[in-house]
Write an enzyme that holds these catalytic residues in place. Structure first.
Site, PDB file in Angstrom:
ATOM      1  N   LYS A  74       0.868  -1.165   0.000  1.00  0.00           N
ATOM      2  CA  LYS A  74       0.000   0.000   0.000  1.00  0.00           C
ATOM      3  C   LYS A  74       0.910   1.220   0.000  1.00  0.00           C
ATOM      4  O   LYS A  74       1.881   1.287   0.756  1.00  0.00           O
ATOM      5  CB  LYS A  74      -0.846  -0.038   1.284  1.00  0.00           C
ATOM      6  CG  LYS A  74      -1.677   1.176   1.512  1.00  0.00           C
ATOM      7  CD  LYS A  74      -3.047   0.994   0.920  1.00  0.00           C
ATOM      8  CE  LYS A  74      -3.836   2.287   0.992  1.00  0.00           C
ATOM      9  NZ  LYS A  74      -4.810   2.411  -0.071  1.00  0.00           N
ATOM     10  N   LEU A 121       1.658   4.736   1.112  1.00  0.00           N
ATOM     11  CA  LEU A 121       1.187   5.673   2.132  1.00  0.00           C
ATOM     12  C   LEU A 121       1.374   7.093   1.611  1.00  0.00           C
ATOM     13  O   LEU A 121       2.426   7.429   1.076  1.00  0.00           O
ATOM     14  CB  LEU A 121       1.943   5.455   3.441  1.00  0.00           C
ATOM     15  CG  LEU A 121       1.810   4.046   4.031  1.00  0.00           C
ATOM     16  CD1 LEU A 121       2.652   3.900   5.285  1.00  0.00           C
ATOM     17  CD2 LEU A 121       0.361   3.716   4.354  1.00  0.00           C
ATOM     18  N   ARG A 129      23.460  -2.972   9.307  1.00  0.00           N
ATOM     19  CA  ARG A 129      24.782  -2.313   9.282  1.00  0.00           C
ATOM     20  C   ARG A 129      24.683  -0.967   9.984  1.00  0.00           C
ATOM     21  O   ARG A 129      23.611  -0.534  10.366  1.00  0.00           O
ATOM     22  CB  ARG A 129      25.191  -2.087   7.824  1.00  0.00           C
ATOM     23  CG  ARG A 129      24.103  -1.290   7.089  1.00  0.00           C
ATOM     24  CD  ARG A 129      24.516  -0.794   5.749  1.00  0.00           C
ATOM     25  NE  ARG A 129      23.375  -0.318   4.998  1.00  0.00           N
ATOM     26  CZ  ARG A 129      22.830   0.884   5.091  1.00  0.00           C
ATOM     27  NH1 ARG A 129      23.313   1.761   5.954  1.00  0.00           N
ATOM     28  NH2 ARG A 129      21.794   1.227   4.362  1.00  0.00           N
ATOM     29  N   VAL A 151      24.498   5.853   7.768  1.00  0.00           N
ATOM     30  CA  VAL A 151      25.113   7.173   7.577  1.00  0.00           C
ATOM     31  C   VAL A 151      24.728   8.093   8.744  1.00  0.00           C
ATOM     32  O   VAL A 151      25.548   8.842   9.270  1.00  0.00           O
ATOM     33  CB  VAL A 151      24.630   7.801   6.245  1.00  0.00           C
ATOM     34  CG1 VAL A 151      25.179   9.217   6.085  1.00  0.00           C
ATOM     35  CG2 VAL A 151      25.005   6.937   5.055  1.00  0.00           C
TER      36      VAL A 151
HETATM   37  P1  ADP Z   1      15.378   1.370  -0.090  1.00  0.00           P
HETATM   38  O1  ADP Z   1      15.861   0.051   0.421  1.00  0.00           O
HETATM   39  O2  ADP Z   1      15.501   1.488  -1.583  1.00  0.00           O
HETATM   40  O3  ADP Z   1      15.931   2.534   0.659  1.00  0.00           O
HETATM   41  P2  ADP Z   1      12.889   1.518   1.475  1.00  0.00           P
HETATM   42  O4  ADP Z   1      11.913   0.409   1.535  1.00  0.00           O
HETATM   43  O5  ADP Z   1      13.752   1.731   2.669  1.00  0.00           O
HETATM   44  O6  ADP Z   1      13.794   1.360   0.146  1.00  0.00           O
HETATM   45  O7  ADP Z   1      12.129   2.877   1.161  1.00  0.00           O
HETATM   46  C1  ADP Z   1      12.822   4.084   0.914  1.00  0.00           C
HETATM   47  C2  ADP Z   1      11.859   5.250   0.952  1.00  0.00           C
HETATM   48  O8  ADP Z   1      10.807   5.068  -0.030  1.00  0.00           O
HETATM   49  C3  ADP Z   1      11.113   5.428   2.261  1.00  0.00           C
HETATM   50  O9  ADP Z   1      11.849   6.160   3.208  1.00  0.00           O
HETATM   51  C4  ADP Z   1       9.879   6.179   1.796  1.00  0.00           C
HETATM   52  O10 ADP Z   1      10.200   7.528   1.524  1.00  0.00           O
HETATM   53  C5  ADP Z   1       9.560   5.526   0.463  1.00  0.00           C
HETATM   54  N1  ADP Z   1       8.611   4.376   0.637  1.00  0.00           N
HETATM   55  C6  ADP Z   1       8.929   3.071   0.819  1.00  0.00           C
HETATM   56  N2  ADP Z   1       7.813   2.307   0.981  1.00  0.00           N
HETATM   57  C7  ADP Z   1       6.756   3.144   0.897  1.00  0.00           C
HETATM   58  C8  ADP Z   1       5.309   2.991   0.998  1.00  0.00           C
HETATM   59  N3  ADP Z   1       4.734   1.801   1.189  1.00  0.00           N
HETATM   60  N4  ADP Z   1       4.537   4.106   0.872  1.00  0.00           N
HETATM   61  C9  ADP Z   1       5.108   5.327   0.666  1.00  0.00           C
HETATM   62  N5  ADP Z   1       6.428   5.539   0.560  1.00  0.00           N
HETATM   63  C10 ADP Z   1       7.263   4.478   0.676  1.00  0.00           C
END
Ligand code: ADP
Length: 450
Positions: free
Chosen positions: A201, A203, A291, A294
């Site tokens: 979903k 958000l 890990r 940053v």
């Molecule tokens: P990565 O491993 O590429 O960093 P993440 O799953 O940690 O990917 O997500 C990175 C960023 O993408 C989050 O901090 C947020 O800004 C956005 N994001 C990830 N999942 C969602 C979601 N379900 N809904 C809205 N934004 C998302």
């Protein structure tokens, strides 16, 4: 305890690790590509080994060369830093097989959390709330449509092997789904060599809030509070703060306690970060990083705990040196990521630094490997330093940050410092009222005004 640590990284994080090792009385080995022969981490280490040409694939990611560097120098442990090989289970396994310590969690935990689908299933079993979505990988558009109808639009298609915000596509409605699905898959294939994707979903207005944990692999784990990393550009963090302006103590202790309990049950070892999106008072797990991050210094500033020191001690077999009741969060900290980039276009700006004057004073920390006369090579990411500021409360922290940004001079290249000077004067930032889309909107409005 280890006697000699090889640091398999470069830049500010190599220096950060070197400092912790020196304070523990442990000898250090720097490795570097030919492009980094003049880097500060090479100058400050006890020994250094050139591990290959500039291309990361041939040097910082070259496992045989790193193993040879361990062999030549007699290093008995490796710290991988962040990026590069820090989340490659295979590297941890090879080190284990050669009886060289890996300063990080078990290869098993790296593997589980590196597959974002398996990570989500694992933490869900341990009682951590997750974003609703496909419980498994999604292999065709028909299945994607079925799941989309079930969870409701908008949805996000994400790469199972994802990282750095790549391989992520939004579909606002079923009409966009087919294109988003194929483009996420091809981006994932190109970036990670793995086109497995899953659905979540999407958000609309969340904050990114992550919990720092520390475990000893013997069933003890604590949390060190949260970091708010909602200020992002292209899903990449730009500024981070601890504590989050959106949480109160009760919410913090509840989610922190849940995470620490789960990590203790998993027998997780070392530092780790559980990332959540936070919307309308609810937390939704998105991923775990196995890990050092940053942005770890903001946690160090408010807890006065040296995370790299803890990492090294735990990897050498020590138990956790603290209990949850010994951890107290004090004041507020903010980190700005200083990139060698144009502050408006974000175009990379490598080249020679002609003058360098970092800020100083009470509550100020600058983690950077650059100096006047240093040439930033064009081969690596553009992070050249971090300005971290602490204050007794958020207002004092912001005042100090503004003063430090005024003082900071880096000449010869473009940096993102002017962007932060604008941000500290913004009312939404002053009020802590921002979500993960705030910065992109702010930048778009700014360029429309010009
Ligand atoms: P990565 O491993 O590429 O960093 P993440 O799953 O940690 O990917 O997500 C990175 C960023 O993408 C989050 O901090 C947020 O800004 C956005 N994001 C990830 N999942 C969602 C979601 N379900 N809904 C809205 N934004 C998302």
């Amino acid at each position: 305890m280890f006697s000699k640590i090889l640091i398999a990284n470069r830049g500010e994080i190599a220096l950060r690790i070197l400092r912790a090792a020196k304070e523990l009385g442990i000898a250090t080995v720097a490795v570097h590509s030919t492009a980094d022969a003049d880097a500060m981490h090479v100058r400050l280490a006890d020994e250094s080994v050139c591990i290959g040409p500039p291309l990361a694939r041939d040097s910082y990611l070259n496992i045989p060369n790193l193993m040879a560097a361990c062999e030549i120098t007699g290093a008995d442990a490796v710290h991988p830093g962040y990026g590069f090989l820090s989340e490659k289970a295979r590297f941890a396994e090879i080190l284990e097989a050669h009886k060289i310590g890996f300063i990080g969690p078990s290869s098993e935990h790296i593997r589980i959390m590196g597959d974002k689908i398996e990570a989500k299933q694992t933490v869900k079993r341990l009682g951590i709330p997750v974003v609703s979505g496909s419980d498994d990988g999604v292999t065709d558009v028909k299945e994607a449509k079925r799941i989309g109808a079930e969870i409701g639009y908008p949805v996000l298609i994400k790469a199972a092997a994802g990282g750095g915000g790549r391989g992520m596509k939004v579909a606002k409605s079923e009409d966009d789904l087919e294109e988003a699905f194929h483009s996420a898959r091809s981006e994932a294939r190109n970036a990670f060599g793995d086109d497995a994707v899953y659905m979540e979903k999407y958000l609309e207005k969340p904050r990114h809030i992550e919990i720092q944990v520390l475990g000893d692999g013997q069933g003890n784990a604590v949390h060190l509070g949260e970091r708010d990393c909602s200020l992002q550009r292209r899903h990449q963090k730009v500024l981070e703060e601890a504590t989050s302006p959106a949480l109160n103590d009760e919410q913090r202790n509840r989610i922190g306690g849940l995470v620490a309990k789960a990590m203790a049950e998993l027998k997780y070892s070392g530092v780790g970060t559980i990332e959540f999106l936070y919307e309308n008072g609810e937390f939704y797990f998105i991923e775990m990083n196995t890990r050092l991050q940053v942005e770890h210094p903001v946690t160090e500033m408010i807890t006065r705990i040296d995370l790299v020191n803890e990492q090294i001690r735990i990897a050498s077999g020590a138990e956790l040196s603290m209990k949850q009741e010994n951890i107290h969060l004090s004041g507020h900290a903010i980190e700005c990521r200083i990139n060698a980039e144009h502050p408006r276009t974000f175009a990379p700006s490598p080249g020679k630094i002609t003058y360098y004057h970092p800020p100083g004073g009470l509550g100020v920390r600058v983690d950077s490997g650059v100096y006047a006369g240093y040439s930033i090579p064009p081969n690596y990411d553009s992070l050249i330093g971090k300005l971290i500021v602490h204050g007794r409360n958020r207002v004092e922290c912001m005042m100090r940050l503004r003063r430090c940004l005024d003082e900071f001079v880096i000449d010869g290249i473009e940096t993102t410092i002017p962007l932060f000077r604008d941000l500290v004067d913004n009312q939404d930032i002053a009020n802590g009222m921002y979500d993960i889309h705030w910065l992109e909107k702010y930048l778009a409005n700014k360029s429309a005004d010009e």
